[in-house]
Design a protein around this motif. Structure first.
Motif, PDB file in Angstrom:
ATOM      1  N   TRP A 313       0.828  -1.213   0.000  1.00  0.00           N
ATOM      2  CA  TRP A 313       0.000   0.000   0.000  1.00  0.00           C
ATOM      3  C   TRP A 313       0.860   1.260   0.000  1.00  0.00           C
ATOM      4  O   TRP A 313       0.503   2.280  -0.619  1.00  0.00           O
ATOM      5  CB  TRP A 313      -0.929   0.016   1.211  1.00  0.00           C
ATOM      6  N   LEU A 314       2.038   1.191   0.667  1.00  0.00           N
ATOM      7  CA  LEU A 314       2.927   2.346   0.684  1.00  0.00           C
ATOM      8  C   LEU A 314       3.621   2.521  -0.660  1.00  0.00           C
ATOM      9  O   LEU A 314       3.804   3.644  -1.127  1.00  0.00           O
ATOM     10  CB  LEU A 314       3.954   2.177   1.804  1.00  0.00           C
ATOM     11  N   SER A 315       3.990   1.397  -1.276  1.00  0.00           N
ATOM     12  CA  SER A 315       4.587   1.465  -2.611  1.00  0.00           C
ATOM     13  C   SER A 315       3.614   2.067  -3.606  1.00  0.00           C
ATOM     14  O   SER A 315       3.993   2.838  -4.495  1.00  0.00           O
ATOM     15  CB  SER A 315       5.010   0.065  -3.072  1.00  0.00           C
ATOM     16  N   GLU A 316       2.359   1.723  -3.465  1.00  0.00           N
ATOM     17  CA  GLU A 316       1.328   2.268  -4.354  1.00  0.00           C
ATOM     18  C   GLU A 316       1.184   3.773  -4.163  1.00  0.00           C
ATOM     19  O   GLU A 316       0.920   4.519  -5.112  1.00  0.00           O
ATOM     20  CB  GLU A 316      -0.006   1.575  -4.078  1.00  0.00           C
ATOM     21  N   ALA A 317       1.383   4.225  -2.915  1.00  0.00           N
ATOM     22  CA  ALA A 317       1.174   5.639  -2.606  1.00  0.00           C
ATOM     23  C   ALA A 317       2.370   6.514  -2.975  1.00  0.00           C
ATOM     24  O   ALA A 317       2.198   7.599  -3.544  1.00  0.00           O
ATOM     25  CB  ALA A 317       0.853   5.805  -1.117  1.00  0.00           C
ATOM     26  N   ILE A 318       3.585   6.049  -2.665  1.00  0.00           N
ATOM     27  CA  ILE A 318       4.763   6.913  -2.861  1.00  0.00           C
ATOM     28  C   ILE A 318       5.803   6.328  -3.801  1.00  0.00           C
ATOM     29  O   ILE A 318       6.821   6.971  -4.076  1.00  0.00           O
ATOM     30  CB  ILE A 318       5.434   7.242  -1.511  1.00  0.00           C
ATOM     31  N   GLY A 319       5.575   5.105  -4.303  1.00  0.00           N
ATOM     32  CA  GLY A 319       6.525   4.501  -5.215  1.00  0.00           C
ATOM     33  C   GLY A 319       7.668   3.803  -4.492  1.00  0.00           C
ATOM     34  O   GLY A 319       7.696   3.737  -3.252  1.00  0.00           O
ATOM     35  N   THR A 320       8.611   3.311  -5.260  1.00  0.00           N
ATOM     36  CA  THR A 320       9.728   2.549  -4.686  1.00  0.00           C
ATOM     37  C   THR A 320      11.093   3.156  -5.000  1.00  0.00           C
ATOM     38  O   THR A 320      12.113   2.613  -4.595  1.00  0.00           O
ATOM     39  CB  THR A 320       9.698   1.107  -5.218  1.00  0.00           C
ATOM     40  N   ALA A 321      11.124   4.260  -5.709  1.00  0.00           N
ATOM     41  CA  ALA A 321      12.410   4.861  -6.091  1.00  0.00           C
ATOM     42  C   ALA A 321      12.882   5.926  -5.113  1.00  0.00           C
ATOM     43  O   ALA A 321      14.038   6.368  -5.189  1.00  0.00           O
ATOM     44  CB  ALA A 321      12.311   5.461  -7.492  1.00  0.00           C
ATOM     45  N   TRP A 322      12.015   6.355  -4.175  1.00  0.00           N
ATOM     46  CA  TRP A 322      12.358   7.479  -3.307  1.00  0.00           C
ATOM     47  C   TRP A 322      13.644   7.294  -2.497  1.00  0.00           C
ATOM     48  O   TRP A 322      14.356   8.285  -2.255  1.00  0.00           O
ATOM     49  CB  TRP A 322      11.184   7.790  -2.368  1.00  0.00           C
ATOM     50  N   PRO A 323      14.019   6.059  -2.045  1.00  0.00           N
ATOM     51  CA  PRO A 323      15.284   5.965  -1.288  1.00  0.00           C
ATOM     52  C   PRO A 323      16.506   6.374  -2.095  1.00  0.00           C
ATOM     53  O   PRO A 323      17.533   6.761  -1.522  1.00  0.00           O
ATOM     54  CB  PRO A 323      15.348   4.481  -0.899  1.00  0.00           C
ATOM     55  N   PHE A 324      16.401   6.270  -3.420  1.00  0.00           N
ATOM     56  CA  PHE A 324      17.547   6.633  -4.254  1.00  0.00           C
ATOM     57  C   PHE A 324      17.919   8.100  -4.071  1.00  0.00           C
ATOM     58  O   PHE A 324      19.100   8.454  -4.083  1.00  0.00           O
ATOM     59  CB  PHE A 324      17.230   6.339  -5.722  1.00  0.00           C
ATOM     60  N   LEU A 325      16.920   8.955  -3.887  1.00  0.00           N
ATOM     61  CA  LEU A 325      17.205  10.374  -3.656  1.00  0.00           C
ATOM     62  C   LEU A 325      17.986  10.565  -2.365  1.00  0.00           C
ATOM     63  O   LEU A 325      18.977  11.311  -2.327  1.00  0.00           O
ATOM     64  CB  LEU A 325      15.893  11.161  -3.600  1.00  0.00           C
ATOM     65  N   PHE A 326      17.588   9.871  -1.299  1.00  0.00           N
ATOM     66  CA  PHE A 326      18.292   9.992  -0.024  1.00  0.00           C
ATOM     67  C   PHE A 326      19.716   9.429  -0.123  1.00  0.00           C
ATOM     68  O   PHE A 326      20.653   9.973   0.476  1.00  0.00           O
ATOM     69  CB  PHE A 326      17.502   9.271   1.076  1.00  0.00           C
ATOM     70  N   ILE A 327      19.867   8.329  -0.881  1.00  0.00           N
ATOM     71  CA  ILE A 327      21.199   7.757  -1.082  1.00  0.00           C
ATOM     72  C   ILE A 327      22.104   8.746  -1.810  1.00  0.00           C
ATOM     73  O   ILE A 327      23.267   8.952  -1.427  1.00  0.00           O
ATOM     74  CB  ILE A 327      21.108   6.434  -1.858  1.00  0.00           C
ATOM     75  N   LYS A 328      21.573   9.381  -2.851  1.00  0.00           N
ATOM     76  CA  LYS A 328      22.366  10.332  -3.623  1.00  0.00           C
ATOM     77  C   LYS A 328      22.777  11.530  -2.768  1.00  0.00           C
ATOM     78  O   LYS A 328      23.940  11.970  -2.812  1.00  0.00           O
ATOM     79  CB  LYS A 328      21.563  10.807  -4.837  1.00  0.00           C
ATOM     80  N   VAL A 329      21.825  12.071  -2.015  1.00  0.00           N
ATOM     81  CA  VAL A 329      22.132  13.240  -1.200  1.00  0.00           C
ATOM     82  C   VAL A 329      23.120  12.876  -0.098  1.00  0.00           C
ATOM     83  O   VAL A 329      24.092  13.606   0.153  1.00  0.00           O
ATOM     84  CB  VAL A 329      20.838  13.829  -0.598  1.00  0.00           C
ATOM     85  N   ALA A 330      22.912  11.740   0.560  1.00  0.00           N
ATOM     86  CA  ALA A 330      23.814  11.311   1.635  1.00  0.00           C
ATOM     87  C   ALA A 330      25.220  11.068   1.095  1.00  0.00           C
ATOM     88  O   ALA A 330      26.213  11.458   1.727  1.00  0.00           O
ATOM     89  CB  ALA A 330      23.275  10.050   2.294  1.00  0.00           C
ATOM     90  N   ALA A 331      25.321  10.424  -0.064  1.00  0.00           N
ATOM     91  CA  ALA A 331      26.632  10.165  -0.660  1.00  0.00           C
ATOM     92  C   ALA A 331      27.331  11.467  -1.027  1.00  0.00           C
ATOM     93  O   ALA A 331      28.545  11.620  -0.826  1.00  0.00           O
ATOM     94  CB  ALA A 331      26.478   9.277  -1.896  1.00  0.00           C
ATOM     95  N   ALA A 332      26.568  12.423  -1.563  1.00  0.00           N
ATOM     96  CA  ALA A 332      27.157  13.711  -1.936  1.00  0.00           C
ATOM     97  C   ALA A 332      27.672  14.455  -0.707  1.00  0.00           C
ATOM     98  O   ALA A 332      28.780  15.018  -0.720  1.00  0.00           O
ATOM     99  CB  ALA A 332      26.120  14.560  -2.678  1.00  0.00           C
ATOM    100  N   ILE A 333      26.897  14.454   0.360  1.00  0.00           N
ATOM    101  CA  ILE A 333      27.319  15.126   1.588  1.00  0.00           C
ATOM    102  C   ILE A 333      28.569  14.455   2.168  1.00  0.00           C
ATOM    103  O   ILE A 333      29.492  15.130   2.643  1.00  0.00           O
ATOM    104  CB  ILE A 333      26.178  15.129   2.621  1.00  0.00           C
ATOM    105  N   PHE A 334      28.612  13.130   2.108  1.00  0.00           N
ATOM    106  CA  PHE A 334      29.789  12.415   2.606  1.00  0.00           C
ATOM    107  C   PHE A 334      31.033  12.797   1.822  1.00  0.00           C
ATOM    108  O   PHE A 334      32.102  13.037   2.400  1.00  0.00           O
ATOM    109  CB  PHE A 334      29.552  10.908   2.518  1.00  0.00           C
ATOM    110  N   VAL A 335      30.907  12.880   0.502  1.00  0.00           N
ATOM    111  CA  VAL A 335      32.049  13.249  -0.337  1.00  0.00           C
ATOM    112  C   VAL A 335      32.506  14.669  -0.004  1.00  0.00           C
ATOM    113  O   VAL A 335      33.712  14.942   0.105  1.00  0.00           O
ATOM    114  CB  VAL A 335      31.668  13.138  -1.828  1.00  0.00           C
ATOM    115  N   VAL A 336      31.547  15.572   0.148  1.00  0.00           N
ATOM    116  CA  VAL A 336      31.890  16.952   0.497  1.00  0.00           C
ATOM    117  C   VAL A 336      32.640  17.006   1.816  1.00  0.00           C
ATOM    118  O   VAL A 336      33.615  17.753   1.974  1.00  0.00           O
ATOM    119  CB  VAL A 336      30.600  17.808   0.566  1.00  0.00           C
TER     120      VAL A 336
END
Length: 377
Positions: A313-336
């Motif tokens: 039901w949550l996948s239907e509501a918000i999708g399944t790709a959203w963690p990728f955004l958090f991974i990208k932002v977290a990885a970028a902050i770590f590199v910085v």
């Protein structure tokens, strides 16, 4: 800089490049089935061939290539099968090549005595955006093929703007412009080369975007959904602004080495993350009506794992790709955070080159995904 045995590093790099190239060519000629068909074609040229023709896969058998357009036929094919996109082998290979080429650029910049600064870094931004925009030109070409309208750009020329070859094309173009403006600056034609470096890239980017908008306005094949670009660029800017404010207020150590370049890196990878989320999960809500899939290994794994762990039901509501955004932002902050003052003091050229590569690998694909969804192709 000299090697212990007195060999010039630049000449050693060039010798290694030519020797490696000769070795690959010789192996492909001596063992065409195993080296060319089974490795080079399967992981590098085959995916490009399939992508250029809008095929589900390309099959290599008996020295000939066949393109197939449904998954069932690809699964039953007899031969070496290659699908568009990346694999673990190709991704790892590109990473090795990227590092090697970065070393070569570093040696060239040392030879030219080019001083890398934040201004130089920003001047390269149009080239990162240009790479993604050129990939959309190829996507438009595929859209015309699938509509039985022929190729806008003929094959194999179109392969120049398909991964991985587009990276080498953009590398060569950027390097040629850089060397040209540096030489002209040294000869007194103009004082600072960075504005001209940025200007040439901006003109090329504007021409590419203009061509895409022209095709959108004159063809029913290409649509126009500006909400995608607005949400992506607006969301990425908001994330970068929050990072800049929060790091400055609560954790200045994170951004003390990179300064405003750190916010730019977070912005670029946020563009990639948001564009992926919109493309994979929100096209119906935005009225685009096109289904996109993951081509990158990390993105695909993220979607698969989220789909397995997250309630339906949550996948239907918000999708399944959203963690990728958090991974990208977290990885970028770590590199910085990793790029502190000490790294820039010890080897500023190498530090800047790594930061350029880090931004490019996020902003290039993100730009492509954003423009592609904006044009619904």
């Amino acid at each position: 800089m000299e090697l212990p045995d007195g060999i010039d590093p630049a000449r050693a790099w060039l010798a290694a490049f030519l020797a490696g190239l000769a070795l690959v060519v010789a192996a492909a000629v001596a063992f065409p089935r195993r080296v060319y068909d089974g490795f080079l074609w399967r992981y590098f040229w085959g995916p490009v061939d399939a992508d250029a023709h809008g095929a589900t896969c390309a099959v290599r058998a008996g020295g000939t290539t066949e393109r197939l357009y449904n998954q069932g036929a690809c699964s039953a094919a007899d031969g070496v099968v290659a699908a568009p996109g990346y694999t673990t082998v190709s991704t790892a290979s590109y990473a090795v090549v990227l590092v090697f080429m970065l070393v070569g650029v570093l040696l060239l910049l040392r030879t030219l005595n080019v001083r890398l600064t934040p201004k130089f870094y920003v001047a390269l931004l149009p080239y990162m955006l240009l790479g993604g925009a050129l990939r959309v030109v190829e996507d438009t070409n595929v859209a015309f093929i699938r509509a039985d309208l022929g190729m806008l750009i003929p094959y194999p020329s179109v392969a120049l703007i398909i991964s991985p070859f587009i990276y080498f094309v953009m590398f060569a173009f950027t390097l040629a412009v850089l060397v040209s403006v540096v030489v002209l600056s040294r000869r007194g034609v103009f004082d600072e080369y960075e504005p001209y470096l940025a200007g040439i890239g901006a003109v090329a980017l504007a021409g590419t975007i203009g061509w895409l908008l022209y095709i959108s306005a004159t063809s029913d094949i290409v649509g126009f959904f500006p909400a995608v670009a607005i949400i992506t660029l607006g969301g990425a800017t908001l994330i970068a602004a929050v990072f800049w404010w929060a790091s400055g207020r609560y954790a200045p150590v994170i951004n003390e080495g990179t300064g405003y370049l750190g916010a730019l890196i977070v912005w670029g990878h946020s563009v990639d993350g948001i564009a992926n989320v919109l493309s994979l999960d929100w096209t119906d809500e935005l009225g685009i009506g096109v289904t996109y899939g993951s081509k990158h290994v990390v993105n695909e794994a993220t979607v698969r794992i989220t789909d397995g762990l997250q309630p339906a039901w949550l996948s239907e509501a918000i999708g399944t790709a959203w963690p990728f955004l958090f991974i990208k932002v977290a990885a970028a902050i770590f590199v910085v955070w990793v790029f502190n003052d000490e790294i820039f003091d010890e080897s500023p050229r190498y530090a800047y080159l790594l930061l350029i590569a880090i931004l490019a690998v996020g902003l290039g694909p993100g730009t492509r995904d954003m423009i592609r969804a904006t044009l619904a192709i």
